[in-house]
Design an enzyme around this catalytic site. Structure first.
Site, short mmCIF file in Angstrom:
data_model
loop_
_atom_site.label_atom_id
_atom_site.label_comp_id
_atom_site.label_asym_id
_atom_site.label_seq_id
_atom_site.Cartn_x
_atom_site.Cartn_y
_atom_site.Cartn_z
CE LYS A 1 43.16 94.27 87.40
NZ LYS A 1 42.93 95.56 88.08
CD GLU B 1 47.82 100.98 87.65
OE1 GLU B 1 46.93 100.17 87.98
OE2 GLU B 1 47.58 102.03 87.02
CB SER C 1 40.60 101.37 83.02
OG SER C 1 40.47 100.17 82.28
O1 KIV Z 1 41.23 98.85 85.26
C1 KIV Z 1 42.20 98.53 84.56
O2 KIV Z 1 42.20 98.63 83.33
C2 KIV Z 1 43.38 98.01 85.25
C3 KIV Z 1 44.66 97.95 84.46
C4 KIV Z 1 45.17 99.30 84.20
C5 KIV Z 1 45.65 97.09 85.13
O3 KIV Z 1 43.33 97.67 86.38
#
Ligand code: KIV
Length: 274
Positions: free
Chosen positions: A122, A191, A55
């Site tokens: 992730k 999400e 993000s």
């Molecule tokens: O990139 C990010 O901040 C995320 C969150 C919104 C879960 O994947």
């Protein structure tokens, strides 16, 4: 200049701690950070998982999507965050097209860990990423599989939309979660999906589940830090809560988020999708 983590060193949060917490019926809070100062502040406010999210492509770099973010940029921000993060578990996003094959995924996750200080990576996944998760897991790399709205696929999905609303898509997501966990995913992140679907996936999961826009059932909640602080431009999704709306210090706003997640007061029904 301020100290990032003054005083006695607290024990590091590990996956084992989080699994034990969840097994006891407890909850934990996760928040994004992109620099050392905020990483230190949020862990001192009680956040146990710090996410260097891609993000950052939107909230730091000003892009419309996360697609332009590179591995080098994730390493840079992760290394910054790692210097401020002494206690929380540090999870780092694998950016778009950095895990298109098992070999590429292992090489890039290795860089995020060795150069960026990540303790867990992730990736945005479904059944098609099972082989990737298995390859990472086989190398001892902890993985969180991000299902539901997968922002890196925004162009294919036709926008940032709630996922899993029809029966076939919901059934597929339950199956994807099962396959990813079976392949070695140590955590799931859901999400923007209907709350009842998140509840089904969470009940069936043998690993901790983090939610964002997924209702109250997941064992943990995550928000983008700038959303929590109410400083993100534009219209906010319904699951966002501005914890600075009443004013006061930032650390207290973050501590309120942590407390509301742990007590189950956030997210409320007004933050969930049906
Ligand atoms: O990139 C990010 O901040 C995320 C969150 C919104 C879960 O994947």
């Amino acid at each position: 200049m301020s100290q990032h983590s003054g005083g006695e060193a607290a024990a590091r949060v590990t996956l084992r701690h989080l699994r034990e917490r969840v097994a006891e019926g407890g909850r934990f809070a996760c928040l994004t950070a992109y620099d050392a100062t905020f990483a230190s502040l949020i862990e001192n406010a009680g956040v146990e998982v710090v996410l260097v999210g891609d993000s950052l492509g939107m909230v730091i770099q000003g892009h419309d999507t996360t697609v332009p973010v590179t591995v080098e940029q994730m390493i840079y921000h992760s290394a910054c965050v790692a210097r401020g993060c002494r206690r929380a578990l540090l999870m780092v996003d694998m950016p778009f097209l950095s895990y298109a094959s098992p070999q590429q995924a292992v090489a890039n996750a290795g860089r995020l860990m060795q150069e960026g200080g990540a303790q867990m990576v992730k990736l945005e996944g479904a059944a098609a990423q099972v082989e990737i998760v298995a390859a990472l897991s086989a190398q001892g790399i902890p993985v969180c599989a991000h299902l539901g709205l997968r922002p890196q696929s925004v162009h294919k999905a036709g926008g940032f939309r709630v996922q899993g609303r029809d029966e076939a898509a919901a059934r597929q997501m339950v199956e994807d979660a099962r396959l990813l966990e079976q392949a070695g995913a140590d955590m799931l992140l859901l999400e923007c999906i209907p709350a009842p679907l998140a509840e089904t996936i969470t009940r069936g999961a043998g690993v901790p589940v983090i939610g964002i826009g997924a209702g109250p059932a997941p064992h943990a909640q995550v928000l983008v830090l700038y959303d929590l602080l109410g400083i993100t431009a534009g219209r906010q999704p319904r699951f966002v809560k501005n914890y600075l709306a009443g004013g006061g210090p930032i650390q207290e706003a973050v501590a309120r988020f942590v407390e509301e997640v742990k007590s189950g007061r956030y997210p409320g029904p007004e933050h969930a999708f049906r």
